[in-house]
Design a protein around this motif. Structure first.
Motif, mmCIF file in Angstrom:
data_model
loop_
_atom_site.group_PDB
_atom_site.id
_atom_site.type_symbol
_atom_site.label_atom_id
_atom_site.label_comp_id
_atom_site.label_asym_id
_atom_site.label_seq_id
_atom_site.Cartn_x
_atom_site.Cartn_y
_atom_site.Cartn_z
ATOM 1 N N ALA A 70 0.895 -0.555 -0.051
ATOM 2 C CA ALA A 70 -0.042 0.378 0.023
ATOM 3 C C ALA A 70 0.873 1.139 -0.167
ATOM 4 O O ALA A 70 0.718 2.228 -1.296
ATOM 5 C CB ALA A 70 -0.849 -0.213 0.756
ATOM 6 N N LEU A 71 1.812 1.262 0.652
ATOM 7 C CA LEU A 71 2.401 2.456 0.634
ATOM 8 C C LEU A 71 3.366 2.691 -1.113
ATOM 9 O O LEU A 71 4.078 3.805 -0.817
ATOM 10 C CB LEU A 71 4.405 2.145 1.827
ATOM 11 N N SER A 72 3.909 1.454 -0.833
ATOM 12 C CA SER A 72 4.686 1.722 -2.668
ATOM 13 C C SER A 72 4.208 2.099 -3.676
ATOM 14 O O SER A 72 4.247 2.576 -4.953
ATOM 15 C CB SER A 72 4.748 0.113 -2.825
ATOM 16 N N GLN A 73 2.374 2.154 -3.591
ATOM 17 C CA GLN A 73 1.578 2.761 -4.427
ATOM 18 C C GLN A 73 1.559 4.449 -4.131
ATOM 19 O O GLN A 73 1.480 5.322 -3.176
ATOM 20 C CB GLN A 73 0.333 3.025 -3.695
ATOM 21 N N ASP A 74 1.592 5.719 -5.332
ATOM 22 C CA ASP A 74 1.921 6.719 -5.432
ATOM 23 C C ASP A 74 0.797 7.620 -4.371
ATOM 24 O O ASP A 74 1.172 8.755 -4.183
ATOM 25 C CB ASP A 74 1.834 7.354 -6.122
ATOM 26 N N GLN A 75 -0.491 7.021 -4.560
ATOM 27 C CA GLN A 75 -1.803 7.854 -3.557
ATOM 28 C C GLN A 75 -2.001 6.385 -3.182
ATOM 29 O O GLN A 75 -3.003 6.387 -2.492
ATOM 30 C CB GLN A 75 -2.921 7.455 -5.055
ATOM 31 N N MET A 76 -1.894 6.748 -1.536
ATOM 32 C CA MET A 76 -1.825 6.647 -0.398
ATOM 33 C C MET A 76 -2.808 6.858 0.778
ATOM 34 O O MET A 76 -1.933 8.197 1.165
ATOM 35 C CB MET A 76 -0.448 5.698 0.355
ATOM 36 N N ASP A 77 -3.414 6.960 0.801
ATOM 37 C CA ASP A 77 -4.418 7.949 1.760
ATOM 38 C C ASP A 77 -5.305 6.694 2.356
ATOM 39 O O ASP A 77 -5.269 6.193 2.676
ATOM 40 C CB ASP A 77 -4.915 9.022 1.017
ATOM 41 N N GLU A 78 -6.315 8.356 3.518
ATOM 42 C CA GLU A 78 -7.240 7.497 4.566
ATOM 43 C C GLU A 78 -8.214 6.632 4.051
ATOM 44 O O GLU A 78 -8.316 5.157 4.081
ATOM 45 C CB GLU A 78 -7.559 8.458 5.819
ATOM 46 N N TYR A 79 -8.073 7.186 2.595
ATOM 47 C CA TYR A 79 -9.166 6.395 1.891
ATOM 48 C C TYR A 79 -9.158 5.137 1.581
ATOM 49 O O TYR A 79 -9.680 3.548 1.772
ATOM 50 C CB TYR A 79 -9.798 6.889 0.870
ATOM 51 N N SER A 80 -7.567 4.056 1.369
ATOM 52 C CA SER A 80 -7.048 3.314 0.947
ATOM 53 C C SER A 80 -7.242 2.612 1.969
ATOM 54 O O SER A 80 -7.221 1.463 1.812
ATOM 55 C CB SER A 80 -5.768 3.210 0.034
ATOM 56 N N LEU A 81 -6.368 3.072 3.408
ATOM 57 C CA LEU A 81 -6.676 1.950 4.565
ATOM 58 C C LEU A 81 -7.470 1.623 4.765
ATOM 59 O O LEU A 81 -7.857 0.522 5.072
ATOM 60 C CB LEU A 81 -5.592 3.082 5.772
ATOM 61 N N LYS A 82 -8.633 2.337 4.704
ATOM 62 C CA LYS A 82 -10.188 1.884 4.769
ATOM 63 C C LYS A 82 -10.654 0.730 3.672
ATOM 64 O O LYS A 82 -11.462 -0.145 4.514
ATOM 65 C CB LYS A 82 -11.276 3.735 4.905
ATOM 66 N N TRP A 83 -10.072 0.948 2.450
ATOM 67 C CA TRP A 83 -10.748 0.000 1.434
ATOM 68 C C TRP A 83 -9.990 -1.045 2.400
ATOM 69 O O TRP A 83 -10.715 -2.671 2.237
ATOM 70 C CB TRP A 83 -10.061 0.437 0.223
ATOM 71 N N ILE A 84 -8.662 -0.998 2.296
ATOM 72 C CA ILE A 84 -8.307 -2.552 3.156
ATOM 73 C C ILE A 84 -8.878 -3.158 3.750
ATOM 74 O O ILE A 84 -8.894 -4.313 4.060
ATOM 75 C CB ILE A 84 -6.240 -1.507 3.279
ATOM 76 N N ALA A 85 -9.200 -2.362 5.334
ATOM 77 C CA ALA A 85 -9.774 -2.634 6.350
ATOM 78 C C ALA A 85 -11.165 -3.139 5.473
ATOM 79 O O ALA A 85 -11.505 -4.578 6.227
ATOM 80 C CB ALA A 85 -9.992 -1.761 7.032
ATOM 81 N N LYS A 86 -11.766 -2.695 4.713
ATOM 82 C CA LYS A 86 -13.150 -3.557 4.215
ATOM 83 C C LYS A 86 -13.089 -4.670 3.573
ATOM 84 O O LYS A 86 -13.533 -5.435 3.821
ATOM 85 C CB LYS A 86 -13.901 -2.092 3.478
ATOM 86 N N VAL A 87 -11.629 -4.803 2.994
ATOM 87 C CA VAL A 87 -11.453 -6.081 2.038
ATOM 88 C C VAL A 87 -11.447 -6.808 2.611
ATOM 89 O O VAL A 87 -11.552 -8.082 2.993
ATOM 90 C CB VAL A 87 -10.179 -5.767 0.394
ATOM 91 N N CYS A 88 -10.446 -7.223 4.058
ATOM 92 C CA CYS A 88 -10.360 -7.909 5.132
ATOM 93 C C CYS A 88 -11.475 -8.015 6.233
ATOM 94 O O CYS A 88 -11.685 -9.461 5.809
ATOM 95 C CB CYS A 88 -8.973 -7.157 6.305
ATOM 96 N N LEU A 89 -12.485 -7.576 6.272
ATOM 97 C CA LEU A 89 -13.736 -7.700 6.526
ATOM 98 C C LEU A 89 -14.455 -8.321 5.579
ATOM 99 O O LEU A 89 -14.946 -9.389 5.498
ATOM 100 C CB LEU A 89 -14.807 -6.746 6.351
ATOM 101 N N GLY A 90 -14.549 -8.328 4.415
ATOM 102 C CA GLY A 90 -15.025 -9.082 3.571
ATOM 103 C C GLY A 90 -14.661 -10.548 4.020
ATOM 104 O O GLY A 90 -15.774 -11.110 3.323
ATOM 105 N N GLY A 91 -13.304 -10.524 3.455
ATOM 106 C CA GLY A 91 -12.380 -12.023 3.208
ATOM 107 C C GLY A 91 -13.430 -13.008 4.496
ATOM 108 O O GLY A 91 -13.881 -13.863 4.467
ATOM 109 N N PHE A 92 -13.129 -12.177 5.332
ATOM 110 C CA PHE A 92 -13.867 -13.419 7.618
ATOM 111 C C PHE A 92 -15.377 -13.097 6.558
ATOM 112 O O PHE A 92 -15.997 -14.413 6.813
ATOM 113 C CB PHE A 92 -13.750 -11.862 8.240
ATOM 114 N N ILE A 93 -16.489 -11.876 6.050
ATOM 115 C CA ILE A 93 -17.817 -12.680 5.651
ATOM 116 C C ILE A 93 -18.028 -13.613 4.369
ATOM 117 O O ILE A 93 -18.371 -14.334 5.206
ATOM 118 C CB ILE A 93 -18.219 -10.819 5.866
ATOM 119 N N VAL A 94 -17.443 -13.113 3.884
ATOM 120 C CA VAL A 94 -17.451 -14.824 3.197
ATOM 121 C C VAL A 94 -16.865 -15.431 3.154
ATOM 122 O O VAL A 94 -17.728 -16.869 2.654
ATOM 123 C CB VAL A 94 -15.918 -14.113 1.293
ATOM 124 N N PHE A 95 -15.594 -16.194 3.980
ATOM 125 C CA PHE A 95 -15.494 -17.627 5.006
ATOM 126 C C PHE A 95 -16.610 -17.678 5.789
ATOM 127 O O PHE A 95 -17.125 -19.322 6.319
ATOM 128 C CB PHE A 95 -14.073 -17.330 5.224
#
Length: 270
Positions: A70-95
């Motif tokens: 995530a840090l290696s990307q040029d546009q790293m902001d608070e939205y990106s961190l929230k997006w990562i957290a949502k995907v992690c939660l999504g993986g938990f829910i899918v499982f």
């Protein structure tokens, strides 16, 4: 056409895939030279080691790797961190939903694989799925490293192999604890090579490393592994600990800490 461009990534990915079948041989030897009660105790002790490996995998390898990408990307902001957290939660829910769905589908042939219950069997399948995706990411990393030189590819392959050995021991233990036979666990471990083959193919025919897609996959895998720990590993060992004798406390705790330590040290230094 440069044959080595295709040959080296496939060979390295196949070598990494072989790590998944290594635990089969010591388990086969132990089964041959121990009674059923001894093997059941061994599976439980191995489950402590597997839980330690998986917890360390999540907090000391997957999450830092997600953060690094995530840090290696040029546009790293608070939205990106929230997006990562949502995907992690999504993986938990899918499982979670997958676990419930598999439980409904498998409710009739409850003891086909000699399992101890549907919930354990479905966790085994979910773990296989998570490892297919994990192997996919590893194969992408290997293929990308070889595009920067054979030396880089070999180094990346060695690092992944060192990291995978304790992880695969844990995966094999989870499958056995889920009720699968030794031979079935071996076949399921071989099945995870599908992810590696797919990762090499996509990595070879893509123009650049799919950073955003890798970030998405790793985040989903983290959520899935976290569900496996919460739904199967921790309840299993805590339930058994409440019935075990005090003299087993040291060995069980030591194996858990050993799994955490080994995976943690490899993640930090490799």
């Amino acid at each position: 056409m440069d044959v080595n461009r295709f040959l080296y990534p496939f060979l390295s990915t196949a070598l990494v895939g072989c790590c998944g079948i290594l635990p089969f041989f010591p388990y086969k030897y132990i089964i041959k030279h121990s009674n059923n009660d001894g093997f059941v105790s061994l599976k439980l002790l191995a489950m402590y080691f597997a839980t330690g490996c998986l917890v360390s995998e999540i907090f000391l390898h997957l999450l830092p790797e997600i953060w690094r990408i995530a840090l290696s990307q040029d546009q790293m902001d608070e939205y990106s961190l929230k997006w990562i957290a949502k995907v992690c939660l999504g993986g938990f829910i899918v499982f979670l939903l997958g676990d419930k769905l598999f439980s409904l589908i498998m409710s009739a042939p409850e003891d086909t694989n000699g399992g101890e219950g549907d919930s354990f069997s479905t966790i085994g399948y979910l773990n296989v799925f998570a490892n297919i995706m994990d192997n996919f990411v590893h194969a992408l990393s290997i293929t990308t490293s070889y595009s920067n030189g054979i030396r880089n590819g070999i180094i990346t392959t060695c690092v992944i192999i060192i990291h995978e050995i304790p992880h695969e021991i844990g995966d094999f233990s989870i499958l056995l604890q889920s009720g699968f036979s030794l031979n079935t666990a071996l076949k399921l471990q071989l099945l995870t090579s599908i992810g590696g083959i797919s990762g090499v193919a996509i990595g070879l025919f893509s123009q650049e490393f799919l950073t955003e897609d890798t970030l998405f996959i790793l985040s989903a895998i983290t959520g899935g592994f976290f569900y496996i720990v919460c739904a199967s590993c921790l309840p299993e060992i805590l339930n058994e600990s409440s019935r075990s004798k005090s003299r087993s406390f040291i060995s069980e705790t030591s194996l858990f800490l050993l799994g955490t330590l080994i995976t943690g040290v490899i993640s930090v230094f490799c």
